[in-house]
Design an enzyme around this catalytic site. Sequence first.
Site, PDB file in Angstrom:
ATOM      1  N   ASP A  77       5.342 -11.186  -5.295  1.00 32.48           N
ATOM      2  CA  ASP A  77       4.376  -9.953  -4.529  1.00 32.48           C
ATOM      3  C   ASP A  77       2.694 -11.059  -4.312  1.00 32.48           C
ATOM      4  O   ASP A  77       2.478 -11.194  -5.536  1.00 32.48           O
ATOM      5  CB  ASP A  77       4.071  -8.620  -5.644  1.00 32.48           C
ATOM      6  CG  ASP A  77       3.617  -8.060  -4.613  1.00 32.48           C
ATOM      7  OD1 ASP A  77       3.580  -7.873  -3.563  1.00 32.48           O
ATOM      8  OD2 ASP A  77       3.004  -7.258  -4.946  1.00 32.48           O
ATOM      9  N   HIS A  78       2.305 -10.650  -3.086  1.00 30.00           N
ATOM     10  CA  HIS A  78       1.392 -12.033  -2.972  1.00 30.00           C
ATOM     11  C   HIS A  78       1.259 -12.947  -3.075  1.00 30.00           C
ATOM     12  O   HIS A  78       0.247 -13.318  -3.867  1.00 30.00           O
ATOM     13  CB  HIS A  78       0.499 -10.817  -3.339  1.00 30.00           C
ATOM     14  CG  HIS A  78       0.130  -9.734  -2.116  1.00 30.00           C
ATOM     15  ND1 HIS A  78      -0.333  -9.634  -1.834  1.00 30.00           N
ATOM     16  CD2 HIS A  78       0.478  -8.227  -3.291  1.00 30.00           C
ATOM     17  CE1 HIS A  78      -0.587  -7.956  -1.468  1.00 30.00           C
ATOM     18  NE2 HIS A  78      -0.093  -7.183  -2.020  1.00 30.00           N
ATOM     19  N   ASP A  99       1.228 -13.811   1.576  1.00 25.74           N
ATOM     20  CA  ASP A  99      -0.023 -13.314   1.339  1.00 25.74           C
ATOM     21  C   ASP A  99      -1.131 -13.885   2.315  1.00 25.74           C
ATOM     22  O   ASP A  99      -1.110 -14.723   1.996  1.00 25.74           O
ATOM     23  CB  ASP A  99      -0.356 -13.040   0.383  1.00 25.74           C
ATOM     24  CG  ASP A  99      -1.917 -12.014   0.292  1.00 25.74           C
ATOM     25  OD1 ASP A  99      -2.225 -11.909   1.490  1.00 25.74           O
ATOM     26  OD2 ASP A  99      -2.416 -11.059  -0.200  1.00 25.74           O
ATOM     27  N   GLU A 129       2.802 -10.485   6.389  1.00 24.81           N
ATOM     28  CA  GLU A 129       1.621  -9.203   6.060  1.00 24.81           C
ATOM     29  C   GLU A 129       0.720  -9.592   7.113  1.00 24.81           C
ATOM     30  O   GLU A 129       0.404 -10.825   7.327  1.00 24.81           O
ATOM     31  CB  GLU A 129       0.258  -9.408   4.657  1.00 24.81           C
ATOM     32  CG  GLU A 129      -0.689  -8.322   4.501  1.00 24.81           C
ATOM     33  CD  GLU A 129      -0.898  -8.455   3.224  1.00 24.81           C
ATOM     34  OE1 GLU A 129      -1.082  -9.429   2.506  1.00 24.81           O
ATOM     35  OE2 GLU A 129      -1.876  -7.374   2.875  1.00 24.81           O
ATOM     36  N   HIS A 200       2.315  -1.115   0.949  1.00 20.22           N
ATOM     37  CA  HIS A 200       1.939  -1.873  -0.812  1.00 20.22           C
ATOM     38  C   HIS A 200       0.546  -0.732  -0.630  1.00 20.22           C
ATOM     39  O   HIS A 200       0.455   0.563   0.264  1.00 20.22           O
ATOM     40  CB  HIS A 200       0.856  -3.426  -0.086  1.00 20.22           C
ATOM     41  CG  HIS A 200       1.233  -3.644  -0.360  1.00 20.22           C
ATOM     42  ND1 HIS A 200       2.096  -5.442  -0.922  1.00 20.22           N
ATOM     43  CD2 HIS A 200       2.543  -4.455   1.019  1.00 20.22           C
ATOM     44  CE1 HIS A 200       2.533  -5.995  -0.880  1.00 20.22           C
ATOM     45  NE2 HIS A 200       3.246  -5.598   0.489  1.00 20.22           N
ATOM     46  N   GLY A 201      -0.083  -0.243  -1.626  1.00 24.16           N
ATOM     47  CA  GLY A 201      -0.527   0.573  -2.831  1.00 24.16           C
ATOM     48  C   GLY A 201      -0.290   1.384  -1.910  1.00 24.16           C
ATOM     49  O   GLY A 201      -1.060   3.072  -2.225  1.00 24.16           O
ATOM     50  N   SER A 203       0.827   3.686  -5.118  1.00 23.44           N
ATOM     51  CA  SER A 203       0.297   4.716  -6.343  1.00 23.44           C
ATOM     52  C   SER A 203      -0.893   5.440  -5.183  1.00 23.44           C
ATOM     53  O   SER A 203      -1.947   4.903  -5.076  1.00 23.44           O
ATOM     54  CB  SER A 203      -0.093   3.734  -7.300  1.00 23.44           C
ATOM     55  OG  SER A 203       0.395   3.048  -8.323  1.00 23.44           O
ATOM     56  N   ASN A 222       5.642  -0.307  -2.749  1.00 27.60           N
ATOM     57  CA  ASN A 222       4.994  -0.905  -3.514  1.00 27.60           C
ATOM     58  C   ASN A 222       4.276   0.171  -4.421  1.00 27.60           C
ATOM     59  O   ASN A 222       3.156   0.711  -4.470  1.00 27.60           O
ATOM     60  CB  ASN A 222       4.250  -2.223  -3.057  1.00 27.60           C
ATOM     61  CG  ASN A 222       4.900  -3.564  -2.650  1.00 27.60           C
ATOM     62  OD1 ASN A 222       6.538  -2.897  -2.674  1.00 27.60           O
ATOM     63  ND2 ASN A 222       4.288  -4.318  -2.447  1.00 27.60           N
ATOM     64  N   PHE A 223       5.066   0.362  -6.103  1.00 28.99           N
ATOM     65  CA  PHE A 223       4.130   0.290  -6.554  1.00 28.99           C
ATOM     66  C   PHE A 223       4.002  -0.324  -7.778  1.00 28.99           C
ATOM     67  O   PHE A 223       5.341  -1.512  -8.277  1.00 28.99           O
ATOM     68  CB  PHE A 223       4.754   1.757  -7.218  1.00 28.99           C
ATOM     69  CG  PHE A 223       4.897   2.615  -6.296  1.00 28.99           C
ATOM     70  CD1 PHE A 223       4.325   4.486  -6.106  1.00 28.99           C
ATOM     71  CD2 PHE A 223       6.231   2.906  -5.611  1.00 28.99           C
ATOM     72  CE1 PHE A 223       4.731   5.005  -5.747  1.00 28.99           C
ATOM     73  CE2 PHE A 223       6.430   3.580  -4.812  1.00 28.99           C
ATOM     74  CZ  PHE A 223       5.691   4.854  -3.978  1.00 28.99           C
TER      75      PHE A 223
HETATM   76  P1  13P Z   1      -0.527   0.129  -6.823  1.00 29.04           P
HETATM   77  O1  13P Z   1      -1.437  -0.691  -6.760  1.00 29.04           O
HETATM   78  O2  13P Z   1      -1.428   1.105  -5.038  1.00 29.04           O
HETATM   79  O3  13P Z   1       0.446   0.568  -7.393  1.00 29.04           O
HETATM   80  O4  13P Z   1       0.422  -0.898  -4.962  1.00 29.04           O
HETATM   81  C1  13P Z   1       0.771  -2.203  -5.715  1.00 29.04           C
HETATM   82  C2  13P Z   1       1.004  -3.024  -4.480  1.00 29.04           C
HETATM   83  O5  13P Z   1       1.290  -2.915  -3.257  1.00 29.04           O
HETATM   84  C3  13P Z   1       1.605  -4.222  -5.003  1.00 29.04           C
HETATM   85  O6  13P Z   1       2.067  -5.055  -4.155  1.00 29.04           O
END
Ligand code: 13P
Length: 280
Positions: A77-78, A99, A129, A200-201, A203, A222-223
Amino acid sequence: MIQYAKEEGFAIPQMNVNGLIWIEGVLNAAENQQSPIIIGTTDKNIEYLGGYQFILDTIKNKVRTMQITVPVLVHLDHGLSVENCKCAVDAGYDSVMFDGSKLSIEENIKLTKEVVEYAHANAVIVEGEVGAVGGEEDGLIGQVRYADIDDCIALVEQTNIDTLAPALGSVHGKYQGEPNLGFDEMKIIGSKVDIPLVLHGASGISNVDLQHAISLGHAKINFNTEINISWTNQLRETLNESEDLFNPQEIIKPSIHAIEKTAEKIIKTCGSNNQNKVFT
Ligand code: 13P
């Protein structure tokens, strides 16, 4: 696997891990729900996780010793540089993300292309991305920068990436206020590129918005934060129950269970439960 999810209208969750107990909790959840799963390791965390080879081998060993039958992809990730993405490919990752969020689109395309050439030669898939996901993840802080539609098309057409993460208002970590996703832009991007989109993001985004994003082409979501919050809450509760507690297993086991339960909930939200059958 991700392309299939897109065609069938569900998403495969990526869950980021912070060590052994996350790996166990997430794998248990995937197996319980018969869901394909993507385990993410954030590049920023790689030293803490023991390095690319160590964490990859640990995940693969756990898949084997836990006798997991669902497909498990391990994803970087990233990825912070071309070199780091190549290290993950060399270690045996299944998928890497480059990224390029801090770069001009020209530089992003150039470097993403370099990653794709190396990764594809080793049968590894690549996520690109455009724009920037805001918020904070593992000490990496960034401002939201909405993905430009033409930049998305250019990145896809010129690099041959397999999945695209267009930043459209989501943030890593906790949201300040209500999430405000750019569904209009999402609709256009989803109709102009035929590879799966990545959100992404996730949560803190409502189930309704997640379903909406899936319907517009997101097939990988992604979580990280949501899982970590449930782990922390359970750990705090267990420790508060008794000041005499010091047996590590008694302290840690309930928190693995919390990770598992949250991961199962996420799988159901993404609709990837019982989707194992098509890959076996
Ligand atoms: P959250 O911080 O919202 O869980 O996102 C995780 C994420 O996007 C990892 O790349």
